[in-house]
Design an enzyme around this catalytic site. Structure first.
Site, PDB file in Angstrom:
ATOM      1  N   ASP A 119      21.877 -57.986-115.330  1.00  0.00           N
ATOM      2  CA  ASP A 119      20.441 -58.159-115.189  1.00  0.00           C
ATOM      3  C   ASP A 119      20.145 -59.666-115.143  1.00  0.00           C
ATOM      4  O   ASP A 119      21.045 -60.499-115.285  1.00  0.00           O
ATOM      5  CB  ASP A 119      19.699 -57.456-116.345  1.00  0.00           C
ATOM      6  CG  ASP A 119      18.289 -57.050-115.956  1.00  0.00           C
ATOM      7  OD1 ASP A 119      17.794 -56.010-116.423  1.00  0.00           O
ATOM      8  OD2 ASP A 119      17.677 -57.757-115.128  1.00  0.00           O
ATOM      9  N   GLU A 135       7.978 -54.652-117.786  1.00  0.00           N
ATOM     10  CA  GLU A 135       8.963 -54.952-118.828  1.00  0.00           C
ATOM     11  C   GLU A 135       8.325 -55.170-120.191  1.00  0.00           C
ATOM     12  O   GLU A 135       7.348 -54.504-120.544  1.00  0.00           O
ATOM     13  CB  GLU A 135       9.828 -56.141-118.373  1.00  0.00           C
ATOM     14  CG  GLU A 135      10.523 -55.867-117.034  1.00  0.00           C
ATOM     15  CD  GLU A 135      11.578 -56.892-116.689  1.00  0.00           C
ATOM     16  OE1 GLU A 135      11.591 -57.366-115.554  1.00  0.00           O
ATOM     17  OE2 GLU A 135      12.410 -57.204-117.556  1.00  0.00           O
TER      18      GLU A 135
HETATM   19  C1  GLC Z   1      14.483 -57.743-114.460  1.00  0.00           C
HETATM   20  C2  GLC Z   1      14.692 -56.283-114.768  1.00  0.00           C
HETATM   21  C3  GLC Z   1      15.513 -55.564-113.746  1.00  0.00           C
HETATM   22  C4  GLC Z   1      15.351 -56.214-112.396  1.00  0.00           C
HETATM   23  C5  GLC Z   1      15.897 -57.626-112.474  1.00  0.00           C
HETATM   24  C6  GLC Z   1      15.727 -58.388-111.155  1.00  0.00           C
HETATM   25  O1  GLC Z   1      14.522 -58.487-115.633  1.00  0.00           O
HETATM   26  O2  GLC Z   1      15.213 -55.961-116.048  1.00  0.00           O
HETATM   27  O3  GLC Z   1      15.081 -54.201-113.753  1.00  0.00           O
HETATM   28  O4  GLC Z   1      16.065 -55.475-111.419  1.00  0.00           O
HETATM   29  O5  GLC Z   1      15.295 -58.373-113.513  1.00  0.00           O
HETATM   30  O6  GLC Z   1      14.366 -58.611-110.897  1.00  0.00           O
END
Ligand code: GLC
Length: 621
Positions: free
Chosen positions: A302, A507
């Site tokens: 992530d 988030e």
């Molecule tokens: C974010 C999320 C993830 C996403 C990634 C790229 O923090 O947790 O779901 O795909 O970053 O944007």
């Protein structure tokens, strides 16, 4: 064997064959497209230097790049646009196609011309792009109980993504959200693992098609492995504390249909299991996922997630790569945005090279990671077709796609209450009043992950229809539609439709300790009730909310979740052209004290149970 003249290679083969020797593995350059993918990948890895291999494992946010020449310089395997990392030129589909091609070009200037993969979060449509079709978020799709619809949605979203050149979306969320206080509840299809698995696999099939070689197939990414929705208190990126059997039953189970559907990538979760960060969890990432369940795609981190591992950046790299991580998402650049942060992509590449040379990361682990990544790129036909197919640009936001999204909205609506047959409303009514902060707000209809990471209220994109606009387009010529934000001008109306919305979030910014309706929103309902007209409450929310007094103030209540751009899907049901069919995919708690409450709990007494949803006795035109 590098750069052997063709004649020499033919001679080697001929000699090998004539002596009955196994034909030497041909050097990659001379293996034609269509050769067995695994052999081509293995042959390519044998050609690569350590720097080229490590570059393939490095994914950099487009805004973190010092310049695009860095893609060539460091042999970068992937570029990412985080939720708000848009093309500098603008945010139309054409801007994206130009942006994609401008990042692919430098990748093809490398010695081996390995194309890069471009990843975005197209989680409910190609939601970064102005004018794209925005579908309901997963929580609404869960209420449809319709895998065929979700697969069709995946197909449409893939066509709109492919139109911009982008190859890869970090979707579907194969998320079992177990605590509605979590800001990512809406990214989950359901609190129940089998439903999550069924719809997640359907979305993968839609995105990836039967073959990733299809020009409109898009690489899917099941996320976030493992246990992201089970953290204590619903805390984002928190700790999921449970014994292994429950972890497998609730959170691992939904990944298996996605793996069987051939998902090409899986994103690792920020969260921890019993105190150990998933990004360093070798047992779950390698032993369970790759060996026990045979996952042959690649694991991506992530956003800057390895930074959360204990230790310094260099030890984070060793821990995560040795645990089984194959590609690392790095948003930090030497001069990019967010600027000034440590742990840049240049440091990552430097440290990983040192770790391999010091024997702290086995070369075999690097080769495994790179082969996984290359297999996917080869399967996608990226080597043969690395640039945008601009004939697809008209796919973005096309009417047929919006009609599918409208159907998804219809099927996602859950009728929770309908006293005195308040619904459906009559198109021939004399006057209908719309009220509430969600009545005429596309941004609140769409929620987070829309045009920007967090989303925002207001007219966030082109081509959508608000609920107010949908009413105006749907009722008869003699029906007056008025909008009274606080419902104070509703007296004498045939009905008042109060649309109450959560403000968009994504988030952890959506983590809440209290899910009660804000006092100001209850006041609108009270005004509507005081008008004496029948009151219809429509909720635009990323999760069940605590209704309390609101339930008594409304004659009818509809959970509309985060429906996206196609507001006509709501009026199709509210005005009776279609009966509601949605069923709750999350138990609806009576109070905060009940949370977490999930189907299957020993004591289970929610306000509305998992699977609940009313329909109309008859449809009245
Ligand atoms: C974010 C999320 C993830 C996403 C990634 C790229 O923090 O947790 O779901 O795909 O970053 O944007």
């Amino acid at each position: 064997m590098k750069y052997l003249p063709l004649l020499a290679v033919v001679a080697i083969f001929a000699l090998g064959r004539s002596n009955g020797l196994a034909a030497a593995e041909a050097p990659y350059q001379f293996m034609t497209p269509g050769s067995e993918i695994d052999r081509r990948a293995a042959a390519l890895v044998r050609e690569m230097t350590l720097a080229e291999k490590i570059g393939q494992m490095t994914q950099v946010d487009c805004n973190a790049l010092l310049n695009r020449e860095e893609i060539t310089k460091y042999f970068l395997g992937s570029v990412v646009s985080g939720g708000s990392s848009d093309p500098q030129a603008g945010n139309t589909a054409r801007d994206w196609a130009d942006h994609y091609d401008a990042h692919q070009q430098p990748a093809l200037l490398t010695r081996l011309k390995i194309p890069m993969l471009y990843g975005v979060d197209a989680v409910h449509g190609h939601n970064n792009v102005i004018g794209a079709t925005i579908f309901p978020h997963n929580i609404g799709l869960g209420a449809t109980r319709d895998p065929a619809l979700v697969e069709a949605m995946g197909r449409v979203v893939a066509r709109e993504i492919a139109a911009t050149g982008v190859d890869w979306t970090f979707a579907p969320g194969v998320i079992v959200a177990r605590d509605e206080r979590w800001g990512r509840t809406y990214e989950s299809f359901a609190e129940e693992p089998a439903l999550v698995g069924e719809l997640g696999a359907a979305f993968v099939r839609g995105l990836q098609m039967p073959s990733l070689a299809d020009p409109t197939a898009i690489l899917a990414c099941a996320k976030h492995f493992l246990g992201d929705g089970g953290t204590t208190g619903g805390v984002d990126q928190g700790d999921t504390r449970m014994e292994e059997p429950e972890l497998r039953r609730v959170f691992l189970a939904p990944y298996l249909p996605a793996i069987r559907a051939g998902v090409g990538s899986i994103m690792v979760s920020y969260s921890s299991w019993n105190g150990l960060k998933m990004h360093g969890h070798r047992y779950l990432l390698t032993d369970v996922l790759k060996h026990e369940h045979g996952f042959r795609g690649f694991l991506v981190s992530d956003w800057a997630a390895i930074d959360q591992l204990p230790g310094d950046f260099k030890s984070d790299i060793a821990t995560s790569i040795n645990a089984g991580l194959d590609m690392v998402m790095i948003p930090n650049g030497p001069h990019g945005k967010p600027s000034g942060k440590p742990n840049t992509y240049v440091e990552f590449i430097t440290y990983l090279k040192e770790l391999v040379q010091a024997g702290r990361v086995p070369l075999a682990r690097i080769d495994d990671a790179v082969e996984r990544i290359l297999r996917v790129k080869l399967e996608m036909g990226l080597f043969e077709h690395p640039f945008t197919d601009r004939s697809l640009l008209s796919e973005v936001g096309r009417p047929a796609h919006r009609e599918l999204a409208r159907r998804a909205v219809r099927e996602s609506l859950v009728l929770l209450k309908n006293e005195n047959r308040t619904l459906p409303l009559a198109k021939t009514a004399h006057r209908l009043v719309l009220a509430g902060n969600g009545a005429d707000d596309l941004g609140r209809q769409c929620g987070g992950w829309t045009i920007s990471w967090q989303g925002k209220p207001g007219k966030v994109t082109e081509g959508g229809t608000t609920i107010l606009e949908a009413f105006r387009q749907s009722v008869g010529p003699n029906c007056e539609i008025t909008c009274s934000a606080d419902a104070s001008a509703a007296k004498g109306a045939d009905a008042v439709v109060v649309v109450l919305a959560e403000d968009p979030y994504a988030e952890g910014k959506g983590d809440r300790h209290d899910l009660a309706l804000p006092p100001g929103q209850l006041a609108v309902l009270r005004n509507a009730k005081a008008s004496g007209a029948p009151v219809v409450l429509v909720l635009l929310s990323g999760r069940p909310l605590i209704l309390d007094a609101a339930l008594g103030l409304a004659d009818a209540v509809v959970a509309a979740w985060l429906p996206g751009t196609e507001g006509r899907g709501l009026t199709d049901v509210l005005l009776g052209d279609h009966a509601p069919t949605g069923k709750l995919s999350f138990s609806w708690p009576r109070s905060m004290a009940q949370i977490p409450v999930n189907v299957g709990d020993a004591t289970y007494d929610p306000l509305f149970p998992f699977g609940f949803g009313l329909t109309y006795g008859q449809i009245r035109k």
